[in-house]
Design a protein around this motif. Structure first.
Motif, PDB file in Angstrom:
ATOM      1  N   MET A 277     -15.043   0.543 -10.450  1.00 52.02           N
ATOM      2  CA  MET A 277     -13.983   1.499 -11.273  1.00 52.02           C
ATOM      3  C   MET A 277     -13.525   0.922 -12.387  1.00 52.02           C
TER       4      MET A 277
ATOM      5  N   PHE B 154      -5.956  11.011  13.164  1.00 54.04           N
ATOM      6  CA  PHE B 154      -7.274  11.988  12.902  1.00 54.04           C
ATOM      7  C   PHE B 154      -7.540  12.385  13.635  1.00 54.04           C
TER       8      PHE B 154
ATOM      9  N   TYR C 211      -9.316   3.539  -6.687  1.00 50.21           N
ATOM     10  CA  TYR C 211      -9.197   2.198  -6.298  1.00 50.21           C
ATOM     11  C   TYR C 211      -8.154   1.261  -6.637  1.00 50.21           C
TER      12      TYR C 211
ATOM     13  N   LYS D 293       0.134   5.334   7.943  1.00 49.87           N
ATOM     14  CA  LYS D 293      -1.274   5.470   8.208  1.00 49.87           C
ATOM     15  C   LYS D 293      -1.016   4.283   7.720  1.00 49.87           C
TER      16      LYS D 293
ATOM     17  N   LYS E 231      -4.951   1.879  -7.501  1.00 57.79           N
ATOM     18  CA  LYS E 231      -3.402   1.379  -6.532  1.00 57.79           C
ATOM     19  C   LYS E 231      -3.761   0.544  -5.842  1.00 57.79           C
TER      20      LYS E 231
ATOM     21  N   LEU F  21      -2.861   4.515  -0.784  1.00 60.11           N
ATOM     22  CA  LEU F  21      -3.433   5.048  -0.481  1.00 60.11           C
ATOM     23  C   LEU F  21      -2.996   6.360  -0.377  1.00 60.11           C
ATOM     24  N   GLN F  22      -4.504   7.543   0.106  1.00 59.19           N
ATOM     25  CA  GLN F  22      -3.983   9.045   0.009  1.00 59.19           C
ATOM     26  C   GLN F  22      -4.183  10.139   1.347  1.00 59.19           C
ATOM     27  N   CYS F  23      -5.462   9.773   1.784  1.00 61.62           N
ATOM     28  CA  CYS F  23      -5.140  10.147   2.956  1.00 61.62           C
ATOM     29  C   CYS F  23      -5.578   9.316   4.238  1.00 61.62           C
ATOM     30  N   GLY F  24      -5.387   8.080   3.773  1.00 58.86           N
ATOM     31  CA  GLY F  24      -5.528   6.923   5.131  1.00 58.86           C
ATOM     32  C   GLY F  24      -6.279   6.444   5.273  1.00 58.86           C
ATOM     33  N   PHE F  25      -7.542   6.982   5.290  1.00 56.87           N
ATOM     34  CA  PHE F  25      -8.889   7.082   6.353  1.00 56.87           C
ATOM     35  C   PHE F  25      -9.138   5.892   6.563  1.00 56.87           C
TER      36      PHE F  25
ATOM     37  N   MET G 172       3.936   8.608  -0.036  1.00 57.26           N
ATOM     38  CA  MET G 172       3.986  10.012   1.130  1.00 57.26           C
ATOM     39  C   MET G 172       4.914  10.097   2.117  1.00 57.26           C
TER      40      MET G 172
ATOM     41  N   THR H 279      -7.123   3.078   5.159  1.00 55.11           N
ATOM     42  CA  THR H 279      -7.143   1.939   4.199  1.00 55.11           C
ATOM     43  C   THR H 279      -6.111   1.319   5.978  1.00 55.11           C
TER      44      THR H 279
ATOM     45  N   PHE I 116     -12.000  17.417  -0.306  1.00 56.11           N
ATOM     46  CA  PHE I 116     -12.713  17.454  -1.358  1.00 56.11           C
ATOM     47  C   PHE I 116     -13.079  19.220  -1.355  1.00 56.11           C
TER      48      PHE I 116
ATOM     49  N   GLN J 280       3.108   2.006  -3.626  1.00 57.12           N
ATOM     50  CA  GLN J 280       2.173   1.670  -5.034  1.00 57.12           C
ATOM     51  C   GLN J 280       1.686   2.580  -4.743  1.00 57.12           C
ATOM     52  N   GLY J 281       1.905   3.236  -2.661  1.00 53.86           N
ATOM     53  CA  GLY J 281       0.748   4.764  -3.636  1.00 53.86           C
ATOM     54  C   GLY J 281      -0.686   4.559  -3.890  1.00 53.86           C
TER      55      GLY J 281
ATOM     56  N   PHE K  22       1.032  -1.489  -0.393  1.00 53.11           N
ATOM     57  CA  PHE K  22      -0.161   0.261   0.079  1.00 53.11           C
ATOM     58  C   PHE K  22       1.026   1.040  -0.162  1.00 53.11           C
ATOM     59  N   VAL K  23       1.855   0.756   0.622  1.00 55.08           N
ATOM     60  CA  VAL K  23       3.063   2.333   0.753  1.00 55.08           C
ATOM     61  C   VAL K  23       3.560   2.834  -0.658  1.00 55.08           C
TER      62      VAL K  23
ATOM     63  N   CYS L 281     -10.666   8.653  -1.932  1.00 56.83           N
ATOM     64  CA  CYS L 281      -9.719   9.814  -2.611  1.00 56.83           C
ATOM     65  C   CYS L 281      -8.705   8.953  -4.040  1.00 56.83           C
ATOM     66  N   THR L 282      -9.064   7.315  -3.832  1.00 57.87           N
ATOM     67  CA  THR L 282      -7.556   6.864  -4.810  1.00 57.87           C
ATOM     68  C   THR L 282      -8.513   6.245  -5.397  1.00 57.87           C
TER      69      THR L 282
ATOM     70  N   GLY M  19      -4.245  14.467   2.695  1.00 56.66           N
ATOM     71  CA  GLY M  19      -4.528  13.786   1.724  1.00 56.66           C
ATOM     72  C   GLY M  19      -3.915  13.828   0.694  1.00 56.66           C
TER      73      GLY M  19
ATOM     74  N   ALA N 267       3.036   7.783   4.631  1.00 61.39           N
ATOM     75  CA  ALA N 267       2.451   6.443   4.023  1.00 61.39           C
ATOM     76  C   ALA N 267       2.254   5.908   5.212  1.00 61.39           C
TER      77      ALA N 267
ATOM     78  N   LEU O 119       3.395   9.683  -8.647  1.00 59.86           N
ATOM     79  CA  LEU O 119       3.096   8.672  -8.656  1.00 59.86           C
ATOM     80  C   LEU O 119       1.538   9.323  -7.637  1.00 59.86           C
TER      81      LEU O 119
ATOM     82  N   VAL P 267      -5.777  14.065   7.795  1.00 62.24           N
ATOM     83  CA  VAL P 267      -6.888  15.004   7.814  1.00 62.24           C
ATOM     84  C   VAL P 267      -7.911  13.914   6.574  1.00 62.24           C
TER      85      VAL P 267
ATOM     86  N   CYS Q 272     -13.617   4.087  -0.772  1.00 60.47           N
ATOM     87  CA  CYS Q 272     -12.468   4.710  -0.326  1.00 60.47           C
ATOM     88  C   CYS Q 272     -12.803   6.388  -1.319  1.00 60.47           C
TER      89      CYS Q 272
END
Ligand code: FAD
Ligand code: SF4
Ligand code: FES
Ligand code: FES
Lengths: 158, 759, 323
Positions: B694, B27, A140, B20, A142, A98-102, B14, A104, B242, A95-96, A92-93, A137-138, B474, B17, B649, B238, A135
């Motif tokens: 997706m 949070f 899905y 997280k 990644k 996650l973004q905000c990680g909430f 990140m 995750t 958005f 390969q990106g 996950f780390v 953010c991503t 994020g 990352a 990325l 956070v 999710c």
């Protein structure tokens, strides 16, 4: 009336006084400070609160803490060692995924359950199993790619 | 740069990352303070009513309740993200204006007691007639949501570039169409929250899930009458924003007020339902577009009219209707434009900034209409877009300065990615491709107070500390800033620690909105890093007996350009600095705002709107099932010119998230309101896309190097979400020959339209 | 969103569970909890006692007995697509189970709980505060209905995904009551009354689902249409069972009425006939007449009508292809 229970979480036994109407999510977060398990909706519709019960993916917001007695519970805090990451977490780390990680921790635990149940999951199976983890953010992509890579990696190791 | 880039331009996880992924990232709801109380908010069940009386006595008596507050307890001060449009009280004073409006707040020793206490508060209301549609609300005699705002029009803009009437007169073709873009909710996975703490010295600290710590500080100060110097706003991690967190809410004010008055820390966390109903949403907008073209398909004039359903309060109202108009001027050359925009109050949930902020609604209308025009004029949709593209360096009718523009390339590459030539108009019934273009500012330049600061400290062993006000929600702002600093100082990303978004520690920054963070805060951080580097280079140049201008810093080394052996390690350089009796750490400061020729204001004057502009085209392929009406987005090819990608990325992540978000708006999402009540305020009923929905996503880079962006970067956060939705709706036309003028295009609407078409 | 307060018990036997139910008028069974606990958070169900039956052994099984397949009420849905007996003998049951909610609900949710789930309505599945914006509706303890302007009738919809396929297989269910038990057809488990959707006697617990042997050797399928391809309840779900030898074709729908329905009229039209394009077209047009569609969800009755038709058409065509 509060009742005394013992929960087995990440290999440790916790003796606790809980009310019957406390969900497992509330007990993990509020009583035990295991904050890695997230509350996204509290109504069973997002997967952020996923934990493993005997290796299977459960929504801790729709489950009574009392009901988790005698079942091995694993939360995100139970994965990986002190400094290191579980292969899923690393994927996950790196390969990106996650973004905000909430979302995750929930994603990773659902994936853990899925990979232990499915031998060589196809992309379709991965998507189906992960679809209960929302999710925003991503997109899905990644996440799915990270899981494919972990699943291929384990297949190679076998 | 005198050398190859080593950090900027790399695909890098990140900085946070791993935290997280381990679940240790904190949070707002993960923060707990000793003695902390839990707050809850009572909301109005009526869309429009006078508050006659509130009886809180029973709630106060409930054991465990520590405080109850209503609108009469707080100072008579309104808040609002746009200073001139402040119209909201933390808690309603005399009147509630929508189902969800905040009426009272409680705090108690645990959340369960707080919930119980809410049920014990008795509010007597006198119900007032309500209005739910903006087109009704502007009629004479409609109920007034705010008594002092006639016709419920709380903000309006009429802006003309060129001479529209004349240009229409010269047009060979004129088309006029109307569209509707629905309300959608940002639905970040993390619900909003705040935690406030007051210390006896009179200092107030608040942790808030916010995108705008400094704006929040200012509003807390003016509403609660606490000097800004006594207020510290800290942004924890956070969980997505958005734009929904580009605002402040009752939870922020009430947490502070309770903390000040009770002397214990107080935390508010919203339920998912409150996020849906009581925060912000993308404005629903009725749009009409009139476009005049010559025979060759060049746009000569456009007239645009928009009625935005603002709900009960302003939030960003004037900004939103302005952005909507100004950004009709890119990516196409519109020599003459008349834009009229109205923000209309209704007794409904409140509109606010959401990824794109008014621009996606406008883009939906324009990009849809362009396709309809292409069809009527027998032009290829790709061709009409290319023909009308603006170009870098050309004079711009609104005086925008376009230094780099890869739009034409994005059209071509997106088309190639989706197989346009082989597919458009050639696929069997039920399958189709479509495209849409877009452009977005990297922050705004013509609001003179928008600037960012940064401090960079270089200490022993080469540890770099960056202080920035930028608010990472994020998207990876801290990582991008870290990369910029690492690149400039010639260290590795892992050497850099970024401390961000704490008004008590970090320099001023407007926050995360308008996609300005990378360019604005990134440039500030870069300047700070350069200042550090210059100080160090001075010493090193003495040691190496080389000119400062010939030095290069790279991979923890400083050497003379062209001769890597002639140099020293960074840590030796630091030792030399320190032992040369120069004080440590080396501190550099930077601040940056976009260059403006003259201070202009958003509403009045023309001028360059942004430091630079991103450009993009998305091309979609869809499949429509005529039995069920289901539209499946098979693929999206997204070509994006975001300047130099600091971290590909993360850019891809933004693109991919936007494609699925845009698909949500095009096909799935809609905040359904019945008599002012949101009918689907849950993840289950709102239904934004899951992994199953997706599509295949192909992210295509069109890199330009922008002179103003740090290392040539432009924005990559919001622009990505302006064109996916119209691209999908355009593809549906190609698939089934039906022009949809409103979103979402649900299976229900598809089936109905197919049936009508048969008749 | 907190759960309301209740007394929690873990009966050790079915008898004990049954007597708790009959002694305590507002006691409820807790199985997977994925339906009940969400409703409790919304305060539309507020049982005084929750009897967690998951500690009772012997309610979680899948076996074949004298040809019939018997499934314990506590069998998790996931087991239905992870057990070869089911995937081989009743693949349609497996795919129905895989269509419920998400992976999590399939892991936690039980077959018994799925069948016994509450009816749904857009005015009912909402928080207490949300509902306070309107007069309480009949199902939630008031007198009126916001969907149909009639007094003391509830038009909420049954939306379970497992019922249709079991209905077309003429499945039976076993209800236990304090040492006693009775076997009834699954169809008669459903009352058709929106307010109390289950036609059970006080103290009864569903212990077993029985799929008769005769159902196993013919084609059956369940087709679900929902907003998203995961998580969501069906907007419409349709199951068919089709025997070429017996020229018998059974059809059922979910999410279109107050209970899961068998389309008796369509079945009688199909009786004794082989499936053909023409017949499929003929009965597709009849689909929506089988249900009393109302505006209990955010999806219009007219749309559900089109979907019933579309799903019936596609499932029947699939049956034609398979036989
Ligand atoms: C987000 C979300 C999405 C969902 N999507 C779907 C979906 O797509 N399709 C679908 O069908 N369902 C869906 N559900 C509902 C639910 O998850 C499933 O129906 C599940 O199978 C219910 O089983 P359970 O064991 O969890 O039931 P429980 O919640 O434990 O019980 C449900 C009801 O049945 C009663 N009950 C349970 N077992 C028995 C028994 N043995 N005897 C008598 N009464 C009993 C309980 O008292 C309760 O009233 C969804 C739920 C959520 C939260
Ligand atoms: S159908 Fe009517 S009575 Fe039944 S739940 Fe809905 S509103 Fe209430
Ligand atoms: S918090 Fe449990 S599923 Fe969303
Ligand atoms: S990374 Fe933000 S919700 Fe998934």
């Amino acid at each position: 009336m509060k009742q005394e229970i013992a929960l087995n979480i990440n290999g440790d036994t916790y003796e606790l006084l809980v009310s019957p109407n406390q969900t497992l999510l509330e007990v993990l977060r509020d009583n035990l400070g295991l904050m890695g398990t997230k509350r996204g909706c509290d109504l069973g519709a997002c997967g952020a609160c996923t934990v493993l019960l005997k290796g299977e993916a459960y929504l801790s917001c729709l489950m009574l803490a009392m009901d988790a007695v005698d079942k091995e519970i694993v939360t995100i805090e139970g994965l990986g060692g002190r400094g290191n990451l579980d292969p899923l977490q690393s994927a996950f780390v790196e390969q990106g995924a996650l973004q905000c990680g909430f979302c995750t921790p929930g994603m990773i635990l659902t994936a853990k359950a899925m990979l232990s149940e499915e031998d060589h999951p196809t992309e379709d199976i991965i998507k189906k199993r992960m679809a209960g983890n929302l999710c925003r953010c991503t997109g899905y992509k990644k996440v799915i790619e990270a899981l494919q890579s972990v699943s291929e990696q384990t297949a190679e190791e076998e | 740069m005198e050398r190859e880039l080593t950090v900027v331009g790399n695909r890098m996880p990140m900085l946070d990352a791993a935290a997280k992924a381990k679940g240790t990232a904190q949070f707002i709801d993960d923060l707990v303070l000793p003695g902390m109380l839990h707050g809850k908010i009572l909301r109005s069940p009526l869309p429009h009513a006078k508050i006659l009386h509130i009886d809180t006595s029973k709630a106060e008596k409930l054991s465990g309740v520590k405080g109850v507050m209503t609108g009469t307890d707080i100072p008579d001060r309104k808040y609002g993200i746009v200073p001139k449009a402040k119209d909201e009280y933390a808690l309603a004073k005399t009147k509630v204006r929508y189902i969800g409006d905040e009426v009272a707040a409680v705090c108690a020793v645990d959340p369960e007691i707080a919930e119980e206490a809410l049920e014990l508060i008795k509010v007597d209301y006198e119900e007032l007639p309500a209005v739910f549609d903006p087109m009704e609300a502007i009629k004479e005699g409609a109920p007034l949501v705010h008594a002092d705002v006639q016709k419920n029009i709380s903000a309006s803009i009429r802006k003309e570039f060129g001479d529209v009437e004349k240009a229409f007169g010269e047009s060979d073709f004129i088309f006029e169409d109307t569209f509707y873009s629905q309300a959608v909710n940002h639905a970040p996975l993390e619900p909003h929250g705040a935690l406030a703490q007051y210390d006896p010295k009179g200092e107030l600290t608040i942790w808030s899930s916010t995108q705008i710590p400094f704006f929040l500080r200012r509003n807390l100060s003016t509403t609660l009458l606490v000097p800004e110097s006594k207020l510290r706003v800290i942004k924890p991690k956070v969980g997505g924003g958005f734009g929904q967190k580009v605002d402040m809410f009752a939870k922020d004010f009430c947490a502070c007020w309770f903390a000040m008055n009770i002397g214990r820390p107080v935390k508010f966390i919203y339920d998912r339902e409150e996020v849906f109903i009581g925060t912000r949403q993308r404005h629903p907008v009725y749009l009409s577009v009139k476009t005049g073209l010559n025979k060759e398909g060049n746009i000569l004039a456009q007239q645009f009219k928009a009625y935005a359903d603002g709900g009960a309060y302003n939030s960003t109202a004037p900004v939103m209707i302005t952005l909507m108009g100004f950004f009709l001027m890119i990516p196409y050359k519109v020599p003459n434009l008349l834009h009229e925009g109205y923000h209309v109050y209704t007794n409904k949930p409140v509109g606010g900034a959401m990824r794109g902020h008014g621009i996606p609604q406008a883009r939906f209308a324009v990009e849809r209409q362009l396709d309809m025009i292409a069809e009527r004029m027998d032009l290829d949709p790709g061709e009409i877009r290319i023909r009308n593209s603006i170009h870098a360096g050309e004079p711009h009718p609104a005086k925008f300065v376009i230094n780099t523009c890869g739009f034409v390339d994005t059209v071509k590459k997106a088309a190639e990615g989706i197989g346009w030539a082989q597919k458009r108009g050639k696929l069997p019934f039920g399958r189709g491709v479509g495209m849409a273009g877009g452009s977005f500012p990297s922050g705004v330049s013509n609001m003179s107070h928008i600037s960012s600061g940064a401090v960079v400290q270089l200490g022993r062993e080469g540890a770099v500390n960056v202080l920035t006000g930028a608010a990472d929600i994020g998207q990876g702002a801290e990582t991008v800033i870290g990369q910029i600093v690492a690149e400039e100082l010639g260290v590795l990303l892992e050497d850099v620690r970024v401390t961000a978004a704490d008004t008590g520690i970090t320099p001023l920054d407007p926050g995360t909105f308008g996609s300005g963070v990378t360019v604005r805060a990134g440039n500030a951080a870069r300047l700070a890093a350069i200042s550090v580097k210059n100080k160090l280079f001075e010493i090193v140049s003495e040691k190496l007996e080389a000119s400062v201008d010939d030095l290069v810093a790279e991979k923890r080394k400083i050497y003379v350009k062209g001769s890597p052996d002639k140099g020293m390690t960074l840590s030796d350089a630091l030792k030399a600095y320190q032992y040369g009796d120069h004080p440590m750490p080396i501190v550099g400061r930077g601040s940056w705002m976009a260059p403006t020729t003259e201070p202009t204001t958003l509403l009045k004057e023309n001028g360059n709107f942004a430091p630079n502009y991103s450009f993009m085209t998305q091309a979609a392929e869809v499949e429509v099932d005529p039995q069920t009406g289901r539209v499946k987005l098979l693929k999206m090819a997204a070509a994006h010119d975001c300047g130099k990608m600091i971290n590909p990325l993360l850019v891809e992540g933004q693109l991919e998230g936007s494609v699925v978000g845009g698909m949500g708006q095009a096909l799935y999402e809609d905040v359904i309101v019945e008599k002012g009540q949101v009918m689907n305020p849950s993840f289950l009923d709102y239904g934004f896309p899951t992994a199953m929905e997706m599509p295949e996503i192909e992210a295509i880079e069109v890199e330009t190097i922008d002179p103003l962006g740090p290392f040539g970067a432009k924005e990559a956060g919001e622009g990505t979400q302006v064109s996916p939705a119209p691209a999908i709706v355009n593809a549906i036309y190609d698939a089934i020959g039906i022009d949809f003028m409103e979103m979402p295009v649900t299976p229900e609407k598809i089936l109905k339209a197919l049936e009508e078409k048969k008749k | 969103m907190r759960l309301p307060k209740f007394e929690y018990v873990e009966p050790k036997s079915i008898e004990e569970a049954c007597s708790i139910l009959s002694d305590e008028s507002s006691a409820k069974i807790l199985a997977g909890g994925t339906d009940l606990l969400a409703n409790m958070k919304h305060r539309v169900e507020v049982p005084s006692v929750l009897a967690n039956i998951k500690r009772i052994s012997g309610l979680d099984f899948i076996r074949q007995d004298n040809g019939a397949i018997r499934i314990g009420a506590l069998t998790p849905l996931k087991r239905l697509y992870k057990t070869t007996l089911v995937t081989e003998k009743v693949p349609a049951l497996s795919s129905a189970a895989a269509s419920v909610g998400s992976y999590h609900h399939q892991t936690m949710g039980t077959l018994g709980g799925n069948l016994c789930q509450q009816n749904r309505c857009k005015y009912f599945n909402q928080s207490q505060w949300w509902r306070s914006a309107r007069e309480p509706c009949f199902k939630a303890g008031g007198g009126i209905c916001h969907v149909v302007n009639k007094k003391e009738i509830c038009y909420s919809s049954y939306c379970g995904d497992m019922a249709p396929i079991l209905l077309v297989m003429n499945a039976k269910v076993v209800l236990a009551n304090k040492g006693d038990s009775r076997e009834i057809s699954l169809q008669s488990l459903f009352s058709g009354d929106g307010k109390t959707p289950l036609d059970t006697k006080k103290g009864e617990i569903l212990t077993e689902i029985v799929i008769p042997e005769e159902a196993l050797n013919s084609f059956s399928t369940y087709s679900k249409f929902a907003n998203r391809e995961s998580i969501d309840f069906p907007i419409v779900g349709a199951a068919i069972w089709s025997s070429v030898q017996r020229k018998e074709h059974r059809v059922s729908f979910t999410a279109v009425d107050r209970k899961p329905i068998r389309a008796r009229n369509i079945e009688s039209v199909l009786k004794g006939r082989d499936l053909s394009e023409e017949i499929v077209e003929e009965v597709a047009g009849l689909a929506s007449k089988e249900a009393a569609l109302v505006k209990s969800s955010n999806y219009a009755p007219s749309y559900k009508r089109r979907l019933m038709e579309g799903l019936l058409r596609s499932t029947l065509k699939e049956a034609m292809r398979r036989s």
